[in-house]
Design an enzyme around this catalytic site. Structure first.
Site, PDB file in Angstrom:
ATOM      1  N   ARG A  33       0.825  -1.297   0.149  1.00  0.00           N
ATOM      2  CA  ARG A  33       0.093   0.115  -0.046  1.00  0.00           C
ATOM      3  C   ARG A  33       1.074   1.084   0.041  1.00  0.00           C
ATOM      4  NH1 ARG A  33      -5.333   1.303   3.531  1.00  0.00           N
ATOM      5  NH2 ARG A  33      -5.929   0.002   1.785  1.00  0.00           N
TER       6      ARG A  33
ATOM      7  N   HIS B 110      -7.288   0.660  -6.430  1.00  0.00           N
ATOM      8  CA  HIS B 110      -7.497  -0.019  -5.427  1.00  0.00           C
ATOM      9  C   HIS B 110      -8.173  -1.445  -5.745  1.00  0.00           C
ATOM     10  CE1 HIS B 110      -7.793  -1.230  -1.150  1.00  0.00           C
ATOM     11  NE2 HIS B 110      -8.714  -0.394  -0.877  1.00  0.00           N
TER      12      HIS B 110
ATOM     13  N   GLN C 152      -9.976  -4.017  -3.464  1.00  0.00           N
ATOM     14  CA  GLN C 152     -11.449  -3.734  -3.084  1.00  0.00           C
ATOM     15  C   GLN C 152     -12.373  -3.909  -4.002  1.00  0.00           C
ATOM     16  OE1 GLN C 152     -12.184  -2.188   0.112  1.00  0.00           O
ATOM     17  NE2 GLN C 152     -14.224  -2.822  -0.583  1.00  0.00           N
TER      18      GLN C 152
ATOM     19  N   ASP D   7     -17.188   7.120  -1.998  1.00  0.00           N
ATOM     20  CA  ASP D   7     -15.909   6.867  -1.004  1.00  0.00           C
ATOM     21  C   ASP D   7     -15.744   8.368  -0.408  1.00  0.00           C
ATOM     22  OD1 ASP D   7     -13.696   5.850   0.116  1.00  0.00           O
ATOM     23  OD2 ASP D   7     -12.540   6.007  -1.793  1.00  0.00           O
TER      24      ASP D   7
ATOM     25  N   CYS E  89     -16.099   1.455   0.364  1.00  0.00           N
ATOM     26  CA  CYS E  89     -15.210   0.558   0.714  1.00  0.00           C
ATOM     27  C   CYS E  89     -14.810   0.783   2.363  1.00  0.00           C
ATOM     28  CB  CYS E  89     -14.056   0.993  -0.242  1.00  0.00           C
ATOM     29  SG  CYS E  89     -13.217   2.612   0.286  1.00  0.00           S
TER      30      CYS E  89
ATOM     31  N   ARG F 144     -13.461  -8.981   1.611  1.00  0.00           N
ATOM     32  CA  ARG F 144     -11.849  -8.987   1.149  1.00  0.00           C
ATOM     33  C   ARG F 144     -11.355 -10.173   1.715  1.00  0.00           C
ATOM     34  NH1 ARG F 144      -9.937  -3.487   1.221  1.00  0.00           N
ATOM     35  NH2 ARG F 144      -8.041  -4.791   0.810  1.00  0.00           N
TER      36      ARG F 144
HETATM   37  N1  NVA Z   1      -9.940   6.433  -1.345  1.00  0.00           N
HETATM   38  C1  NVA Z   1      -9.540   6.107  -0.078  1.00  0.00           C
HETATM   39  C2  NVA Z   1      -9.864   4.636  -0.051  1.00  0.00           C
HETATM   40  C3  NVA Z   1      -9.627   4.099   1.368  1.00  0.00           C
HETATM   41  C4  NVA Z   1      -9.755   2.648   1.694  1.00  0.00           C
HETATM   42  C5  NVA Z   1      -8.136   6.385   0.144  1.00  0.00           C
HETATM   43  O1  NVA Z   1      -7.204   6.322  -0.787  1.00  0.00           O
HETATM   44  O2  NVA Z   1      -7.920   7.102   1.390  1.00  0.00           O
HETATM   45  N1   CP Z   2     -11.280  -0.191   2.449  1.00  0.00           N
HETATM   46  C1   CP Z   2     -10.075  -0.406   2.840  1.00  0.00           C
HETATM   47  O1   CP Z   2      -8.917  -0.760   2.241  1.00  0.00           O
HETATM   48  O2   CP Z   2     -10.047  -0.231   4.232  1.00  0.00           O
HETATM   49  P1   CP Z   2      -8.456   0.221   4.955  1.00  0.00           P
HETATM   50  O3   CP Z   2      -7.756   1.505   4.637  1.00  0.00           O
HETATM   51  O4   CP Z   2      -9.099  -0.031   6.507  1.00  0.00           O
HETATM   52  O5   CP Z   2      -7.253  -1.137   4.704  1.00  0.00           O
END
Ligand code: NVA
Ligand code: CP
Length: 308
Positions: free
Chosen positions: A106, A133, A136, A222, A262, A290
């Site tokens: 990540r 992502h 997800q 989101d 998500c 997930r």
């Molecule tokens: N779009 C959000 C998703 C978090 C799971 C982010 O990137 O923070």
């Molecule tokens: N939806 C998701 O990826 O959640 P986290 O940021 O908690 O991993």
């Protein structure tokens, strides 16, 4: 024997045939787990999870998932590793991929994960970047199929930011042949090149979020401010104020429409509490899936297609 090296860096890295296999396999793995039937195809295998951003679901689902498949997972972050002290990502990839069997990352720019993968001996999975992502969306589509059947030909309404989630929905629509109605505030429109689209015209942009939701089979949104964009928060709160998913939007969607997010969610910002906590919301199933979709992904990357 390990299958040919393959990464999951963006949704379109997998063909429709491979995705259909993964969805079928997820069902088997999930049912087996629910029946308390041990299944350990990844015994002795190790997953390294590298986090440069926060996570609850992604860390938990990968760590628990590896454990359930008989393997183990190691959590690494930028703060405690040499990655945070400037070790080149290429060198980290060379070393980490000699010690573990699969890596999940990540991070910020997609370019970082692409460079890691180019120097990795083992499969690399995108656990979220600024652009995508894919894990997800894999879980979201599996959840849709589980609840409503095939997604082909259906319409997904995306309300809000054209972020990593939105880009990945758009890629998935092209690979799996469904449609996305996108409504973003002015200045936050989809950038097809950044979204990595083939250009097959599986999405339509709407100025008014109500129009995007009309007749949709799934409404999803989101956060207004994704991780890494915190400096823009105040500006975004103003720009996105009319892009909050509410009961009116759900009422113009199809009768059987689902709501997904998500998570983490901000009730009263991108979604009203009565929608996310209402009868059309499947957010908890979505989060749980997930775990099972990623187990199918890990098994596929490390063992290839299996029959049992
Ligand atoms: N779009 C959000 C998703 C978090 C799971 C982010 O990137 O923070
Ligand atoms: N939806 C998701 O990826 O959640 P986290 O940021 O908690 O991993």
């Amino acid at each position: 024997m390990a299958p040919a090296l393959k990464h999951f860096l963006q949704f379109k890295d997998f063909s429709r045939d491979e995705l259909e296999y993964l969805f079928a396999r997820t069902r088997v793995i999930k049912e087996r787990f629910k029946r308390y039937q041990p299944y350990h195809p990844l015994a002795d295998r190790t997953l390294a999870m590298i986090f440069e951003k926060s996570s609850t679901r992604t860390r938990l689902s990968f760590e628990a998932g590896m454990h359930q498949l008989g393997g183990s997972a190691i959590y690494l972050n930028t703060r405690d590793t040499q990655l945070g002290r400037g070790e080149p990502v290429e060198d980290a990839a060379e070393v980490i991929s000699r010690m573990v069997d699969v890596v999940m990352i990540r991070t910020f720019e997609q370019d970082i994960i692409e460079r890691f993968a180019a120097h990795s001996r083992v499969p690399v999975i995108n656990g979220l970047t600024n652009e995508y992502h894919p894990c997800q969306i894999l879980a979201d589509i599996y959840t849709y199929i589980e609840q409503r059947g095939p997604i082909q030909g259906k319409t997904v309404a995306w309300i809000g930011d054209s972020n990593n989630m939105c880009n990945t929905w758009l890629q998935a629509a092209e690979v799996l042949d469904f449609n996305v109605h996108v409504s973003t505030p002015p200045g936050y429109e989809v950038e097809p090149e950044r979204a990595g689209l083939f250009g097959t015209d599986h999405y339509e942009a709407f100025g008014d979020p109500m129009d995007a939701c009309r007749g949709a089979d799934l409404v999803t949104t989101d956060v207004w401010t994704s991780m890494g964009f915190e400096a823009e928060n105040a500006e975004r709160m103003k720009a996105f104020a009319d892009w909050r998913v509410d009961g009116d939007m759900m009422r113009v969607a199809a009768d059987a429409a689902l709501f997904m997010h998500c998570l983490p969610a901000h009730r009263g910002e991108e979604v009203e509490a009565d929608v996310i906590d209402g009868p059309q919301s499947v957010v908890w199933n979505e989060a749980e899936n997930r775990l099972h979709t990623q187990k199918a992904m890990l098994e596929y990357l490390l063992r290839g297609r299996v029959e049992d």
